[in-house]
Design an enzyme around this catalytic site. Structure first.
Site, PDB file in Angstrom:
ATOM      1  N   HIS A 223       0.836  -1.207   0.000  1.00 30.64           N
ATOM      2  CA  HIS A 223       0.000   0.000   0.000  1.00 30.64           C
ATOM      3  C   HIS A 223       0.871   1.257   0.000  1.00 30.64           C
ATOM      4  CE1 HIS A 223      -3.570   2.448   1.265  1.00 30.64           C
ATOM      5  NE2 HIS A 223      -2.601   3.208   1.761  1.00 30.64           N
ATOM      6  N   GLU A 224       1.782   1.328   0.961  1.00 32.70           N
ATOM      7  CA  GLU A 224       2.634   2.525   1.053  1.00 32.70           C
ATOM      8  C   GLU A 224       3.535   2.635  -0.167  1.00 32.70           C
ATOM      9  OE1 GLU A 224       1.772   4.690   3.016  1.00 32.70           O
ATOM     10  OE2 GLU A 224       0.515   3.410   4.283  1.00 32.70           O
TER      11      GLU A 224
ATOM     12  N   HIS B 294       1.736   4.461  -2.825  1.00 34.35           N
ATOM     13  CA  HIS B 294       1.866   5.915  -2.640  1.00 34.35           C
ATOM     14  C   HIS B 294       3.253   6.374  -3.095  1.00 34.35           C
ATOM     15  CE1 HIS B 294      -1.805   6.797  -0.482  1.00 34.35           C
ATOM     16  NE2 HIS B 294      -1.532   6.006   0.541  1.00 34.35           N
TER      17      HIS B 294
ATOM     18  N   HIS C  90       3.448   6.780  -6.673  1.00 37.30           N
ATOM     19  CA  HIS C  90       2.692   7.967  -7.090  1.00 37.30           C
ATOM     20  C   HIS C  90       3.602   9.202  -7.025  1.00 37.30           C
ATOM     21  CE1 HIS C  90      -1.414  10.240  -6.564  1.00 37.30           C
ATOM     22  NE2 HIS C  90      -0.970  10.300  -7.807  1.00 37.30           N
TER      23      HIS C  90
HETATM   24 ZN   LIG Z   1      -2.716   5.235   2.096  1.00 40.03          ZN
END
Ligand SMILES: [Zn+2]
Length: 689
Positions: A474-475, A478, A481
């Site tokens: 998940h991280e 990011h 991104h």
């Molecule tokens: Zn998040």
């Protein structure tokens, strides 16, 4: 005059990383003072231009301003989050209101805003590219939302409110950390360790050693300690003790009590919204989101609440039956749920965490994340062991693109420490842009991922649960991104998107961890090197929907409490304990299910404003990520090159240069659908399943 302050010298370091080794807490205040002066001088210079306001001399120049300040903020707030000290905390308390005042002086700068408004009014006639139009519109809207069009008296009051909010939100986070550091559950002898598998014992031993404790183990309030302890400990009394400590963080009388802090924050936010002419803070906050209104958020939460509650009740019955069959007679309480859920999971899927974790060593999962990034986007992560960060645990990587060009720098900081706040998060030291001063070239991003994994014992690898590995992915989503950002202007860069869009790149990336081919390749036993058996993968997949009633109810309850707390239209200072109670009674939260976050330690809402009236965004983004990943399913290949290219271009690289609804449509070819999210959570199936 730098007075030997290393923060104000040019940073002659690899990749322009901060000079971590040379920085001391006392360097920050003078450096910030100079950076704020420089920034204000840049703003005055823009405002004082006699020319007709144009895009380049006003909007692009504003986007270029304040880089020294941004660089200092990147360093300071990252250290304050992941390697803090009493000295840094004191600096943080001193700086928070001063930075808020500085921010207000920029946003409420009449001369600057007059020029921005003039460019905004002319934007269609200036022959701008699409990204430039977007930049003008975003900056104009940000200024309006920060009070630029308020009357003079209201502006003054607005700045006071923002300063006080900065103080309070800083205090809130520090109070939670204080409660977390103050607690330790010491385990002495086999009786206290009963039921704990080897990895929990190893983590508890490591935590005891780190704290100089003579106990056989220490359980802290870090999530990666407390959740396994609640899952495995046979000692119901210790589970209750740990659970109560966990859910009462921020709620103890005395100097770290967050109840009055949260109440004042809510009252001030309500005033902030009223100054803008909105009835409530939720209305104000949601006006600049994809959702748009409280009504849209509540409709989505209502869509999951009913089926999730029904499912949670069925789950509770199964746990109660398991409890009775093990010879106990009490009702399931909140500190029992995970323990009996684990027993049911083991029975139903023949799956226990202790047999799964040996396949999920941290290092292998990091490799897995890197490998997926390479297969999807052509990125390579090359470790730089000689480059020093702020703590020996932090690994530094060069990130190179398919053409081998440097794309950015990635810092990976995975372990829990007493000096780090809890949770997992991504942040930036520097953001990507091409809007540099003439001759300075583009700016490459420096991104950090933080985790709080419990370190394996001496000489043992750190083993993750499947949930931990999901958090890692998940991280990392990011992180991608930030790293893949490919825009001209810094204010549109990377993760600076609308907040109910920002969890899309992170949540969609979780899907790759679940792909059988990724698991077969990377989930290898840490001793034998054998890949995870197919039948274990099949059972992991089957177990994915297990306990989703519980998870959905816990999450949705916190999201509903958030909306209620921020939808007040009155001026009274609320009592957050009764506010929380009223909402939970109204929605009928089963007593055996605790919330994800109670208000007194709900850092998403109160240790910053990023998720205030915005905890729903994870579910909103899940609609987008479940439907988005289906594009790969439809293509028949989780690494389909064409879908991956669209995902990179429309989502990961675009930053805020495209309106998010349009970005999603460009990726998916149509509007998002809710059903894939409901299916993913198992909420479309009958509850007995
Ligand atoms: Zn998040």
């Amino acid at each position: 005059m730098n007075d030997g302050n290393p923060l104000l010298e040019p940073w002659q370091t690899p990749y322009g990383l901060p000079p971590f080794g040379a920085v001391r807490a006392q360097h920050f205040v003078p450096a910030f003072e100079q950076a704020m002066r420089e920034h204000l001088a840049e703003i005055d210079a823009i405002a004082d231009l006699g020319s007709t306001p144009g895009f380049e001399d006003t909007v692009a120049a504003f986007d270029r301003s304040g880089r020294l300040l941004a660089r200092l903020e990147g360093l300071f707030f990252n250290l304050a989050s992941s390697e803090t000290s009493p000295e840094l905390q004191a600096v943080e308390r001193e700086l928070a209101p001063r930075l808020a005042a500085h921010e207000s002086s920029i946003c409420l700068h009449a001369g600057l805003f007059a020029r921005i408004a003039a460019v905004h009014a002319q934007r269609a006639a200036l022959g701008l590219r699409a990204e430039q139009v977007r930049l003008v519109e975003r900056i104009h809207l940000d200024f309006v939302r920060a009070g630029a069009m308020l009357a003079p008296d209201a502006k003054r009051r607005y700045a006071q409110v923002m300063e006080r909010l900065a103080e309070l939100t800083t205090r809130f986070g520090q109070n939670v950390l204080a409660d977390e550091s103050a607690f330790r559950l010491e385990l002495h002898g086999e009786a206290d360790l009963a039921g704990l598998p080897a990895f929990v014992r190893a983590a508890a031993r490591a935590a005891a050693a780190e704290r100089g404790s003579q106990a056989d183990g220490v359980i802290t309030l870090s999530r990666s300690h407390i959740v396994p302890f609640l899952t495995f400990s046979e000692r119901r009394d210790l589970r209750e003790k740990a659970w109560r400590a966990w859910v009462t963080r921020g709620e103890h009388e005395g100097e770290n009590d967050n109840r009055p802090v949260a109440a004042e924050i809510l009252a001030l936010r309500s005033e902030q919204a009223r100054l803008h002419g909105h009835a409530s803070f939720a209305d104000y906050a949601l006006a600049d989101t994809m959702a748009g209104t409280q009504d849209a958020v509540e409709r989505l939460l209502a869509r999951v609440w009913g089926p999730a509650r029904v499912r949670a009740e069925a789950e509770q019955e199964a746990l109660q039956a398991m409890l009775l069959s093990s010879g106990e007679g009490h009702a399931i309480e909140a500190w029992d749920w995970r323990y009996f859920a684990e027993k049911v999971r083991r029975t139903r899927y023949d799956l226990d965490e202790a047999s799964v974790k040996p396949y999920f060593a941290l290092d292998r999962m990091v490799e897995a994340a890197f490998d997926c990034a390479q297969r999807l986007f052509g990125l390579r992560f090359v470790e730089q062991p000689a480059v020093e960060a702020y703590h020996p645990d932090v690994k530094v990587y060069e990130v190179r693109g398919a053409d081998d060009a440097l794309v950015g720098v990635f810092l990976h900081d995975n372990f829990a420490r007493p000096t780090k706040r809890s949770g997992a998060w991504m942040s930036s030291y520097r953001r990507q842009s091409r809007n540099a001063a003439p001759g300075q070239g583009g700016v490459l991003p420096i991104v950090v991922n933080n985790g709080n994994f419990a370190r394996g014992g001496a000489g043992e690898p750190t083993l993750l649960s499947f949930d931990d590995a999901t958090t890692l992915f998940h991280e990392f989503g990011h992180g991608l991104h930030g790293l893949l950002s490919n825009v001209d202007y810094e204010r549109l860069s990377g993760t600076s998107v609308l907040r109910d869009f920002v969890e899309l790149p992170s949540q969609i990336f979780e899907h790759w961890l679940e792909q059988p081919e990724v698991l077969r390749r990377h989930a290898r036993h840490h001793v034998t090197g054998e890949p995870i058996p197919d039948e274990l993968v099949a059972r992991l997949q089957a177990a994915r929907k297990f306990n989703q009633g519980y998870e959905t109810v816990r999450y949705a309850a916190s999201a509903l409490v958030d909306m209620a707390a921020h939808s007040s239209t009155g001026t009274d200072v609320p009592d957050i304990t009764s506010l929380e109670r009223e909402v939970l009674d109204r929605i009928g939260l089963p007593a055996a299910i605790g919330m994800n976050h109670r208000l007194a330690h709900f850092q998403h809402l109160f240790a910053g404003s990023g998720y205030a009236a915005g905890y729903y965004v994870y579910l909103w983004a899940e609609v987008l990520d479940a439907d988005g990943f289906d594009a790969f399913v439809e293509a028949g290949d989780p690494f389909d090159p064409q879908v991956a290219e669209r995902l990179r271009r429309c989502i990961y690289s675009a930053g805020n240069s495209i309106e998010p609804g349009a970005a999603f449509r460009a990726f998916r070819g149509r509007e998002p659908m809710v059903e894939p999210m409901l299916r993913q959570r198992g909420l479309l199936e009958p509850a007995g399943a």
